[in-house]
Design a protein around this motif. Structure first.
Motif, PDB file in Angstrom:
ATOM      1  N   GLN A   1       1.212 -51.223   4.762  1.00 36.77           N
ATOM      2  CA  GLN A   1       1.175 -52.152   3.650  1.00 36.77           C
ATOM      3  C   GLN A   1      -0.272 -52.390   3.224  1.00 36.77           C
ATOM      4  OE1 GLN A   1       3.503 -55.718   4.095  1.00 36.77           O
ATOM      5  NE2 GLN A   1       5.401 -54.595   4.468  1.00 36.77           N
ATOM      6  N   THR A   2      -0.441 -53.025   2.076  1.00 41.05           N
ATOM      7  CA  THR A   2      -1.793 -53.292   1.574  1.00 41.05           C
ATOM      8  C   THR A   2      -2.309 -54.577   2.194  1.00 41.05           C
ATOM      9  OG1 THR A   2      -1.286 -52.186  -0.510  1.00 41.05           O
ATOM     10  CG2 THR A   2      -3.189 -53.663  -0.477  1.00 41.05           C
TER      11      THR A   2
ATOM     12  N   LYS B   1      -4.130 -48.869   4.135  1.00 47.00           N
ATOM     13  CA  LYS B   1      -4.486 -49.468   2.837  1.00 47.00           C
ATOM     14  C   LYS B   1      -5.235 -50.771   3.081  1.00 47.00           C
ATOM     15  CE  LYS B   1      -0.240 -47.610   0.795  1.00 47.00           C
ATOM     16  NZ  LYS B   1       1.074 -47.974   0.186  1.00 47.00           N
TER      17      LYS B   1
ATOM     18  N   ILE C   1      -8.251 -53.390   2.201  1.00 41.51           N
ATOM     19  CA  ILE C   1      -9.151 -53.862   1.155  1.00 41.51           C
ATOM     20  C   ILE C   1     -10.109 -54.860   1.781  1.00 41.51           C
ATOM     21  CG2 ILE C   1      -9.365 -55.032  -1.061  1.00 41.51           C
ATOM     22  CD1 ILE C   1      -6.474 -54.209  -1.667  1.00 41.51           C
TER      23      ILE C   1
ATOM     24  N   VAL D   1      -1.695 -56.963  -3.193  1.00 49.90           N
ATOM     25  CA  VAL D   1      -1.881 -57.202  -1.760  1.00 49.90           C
ATOM     26  C   VAL D   1      -0.577 -57.714  -1.141  1.00 49.90           C
ATOM     27  CG1 VAL D   1      -3.093 -58.633  -0.060  1.00 49.90           C
ATOM     28  CG2 VAL D   1      -4.351 -57.631  -1.996  1.00 49.90           C
TER      29      VAL D   1
END
Length: 292
Positions: free
Chosen positions: A7-8, A33, A35, A71
């Motif tokens: 998942q982000t 993923k 960030i 997100v």
């Protein structure tokens, strides 16, 4: 342990020590993923070069929701803006909800309460309340006092032979920043539902025991000197501490005296897969800092 690794995942404050450690742990655990959020993306050029998406994330930004677009799960690292954090972090929670974030992991503190004179405890309390009121799933990680903080007073304690505190002889479950960051990353990768966890070291350590560690690794005698909270505050102010910082530090000691810092849990091992480092091992590893 890593069911959400595809998942982000966004980490706020990724330019700080805690955030950087959390990002590195996510990458090491195979998160695909990641960030890295920061007020200054230029500080994370090395992560960008490794394929990490870097976004500008400023909790004072009225359009913060755009930074959280896409997100799934958010690691909300408490900011260092004491006195402004509640507004900043409420903004972050509201933005996360507006952006469709499903789960928030928040770095809180032991037994947060709204009590006046509680140091930073009320800021964490009201942030927790905002997260709970959001309706999102969450993991509240109540990080106990960093082992690194134990070193701040070491040179003066060793130099004078006296370690002052107002903890009434009660213990603290010191935990390293690295252990808390790995725990936060693990929670981001695996935690579900709505849960609260104390994040602690393996044992509650008294200030007398800390003084003994300073003596052991410096080779100089150090005695623990117990004071009242008012005596400790007066001494800190006389020594040049800003009054606001003295209030925060004394509030920590009062909480320890009330037993809030002596909790011991297995949260670090549960989420990181590693046992937390003992304070004695941490002090031994950092003995050069004792007389720096």
């Amino acid at each position: 342990m890593s069911q959400f690794r595809d998942q982000t995942l966004l980490v706020t404050g990724a330019g700080g020590q805690f955030g950087r450690l959390a990002v590195e742990e996510l990458l090491a655990k195979g998160a695909s993923k990641v960030i890295a959020g920061t007020r200054d993306p230029s500080k994370l050029a090395d992560l960008a070069a490794r394929g990490v998406e870097v976004r500008k994330v400023d909790f004072d930004d009225a359009n913060l929701a755009s930074a959280f677009a896409g997100v799934d799960r958010l690691l909300l690292i408490s900011t260092d803006a004491i006195g402004k954090r509640v507004d900043q972090q409420r903004n972050a929670v509201n933005a996360a909800k507006a952006a469709g974030v499903k789960h928030i992991v928040y770095t809180s503190a032991p037994s947060p309460r709204p009590n006046a004179g509680g140091g930073v405890s009320p800021e964490h309390y009201w942030t927790e309340q905002a997260i709970a009121a959001s309706g999102l799933d969450y993991t509240l990680l109540r990080n106990h006092i960093y082992a690194e903080i134990s070193l701040l007073g070491a040179p003066s304690a060793i130099g004078s032979g006296q370690l002052f505190d107002a903890t009434d002889g009660k213990g603290r479950s010191y935990v390293t920043r690295a252990d808390t960051a790995r725990t936060a990353a693990g929670a981001l990768l695996s935690a579900e539902g709505k849960t609260i966890h104390d994040v602690t070291g393996p044992a509650a350590v008294t200030q007398a025991e800390l003084a003994a560690l300073f003596a052991q690794f410096s080779g100089k005698p150090v005695a623990r000197i117990g004071l009242t909270a008012s005596e400790l505050r007066a001494g800190m102010v006389a020594a040049g501490f800003p009054e606001g910082m003295a209030d925060v530090m004394v509030a920590f000691d009062r909480d320890a005296a009330d037993g809030f810092h002596a909790v011991v849990t297995d949260t670090v091992e549960k989420f990181s897969g590693r046992k937390p480092m003992a304070l004695a091992d941490f002090v031994a590893e950092n003995r050069a800092a004792l007389t720096a």
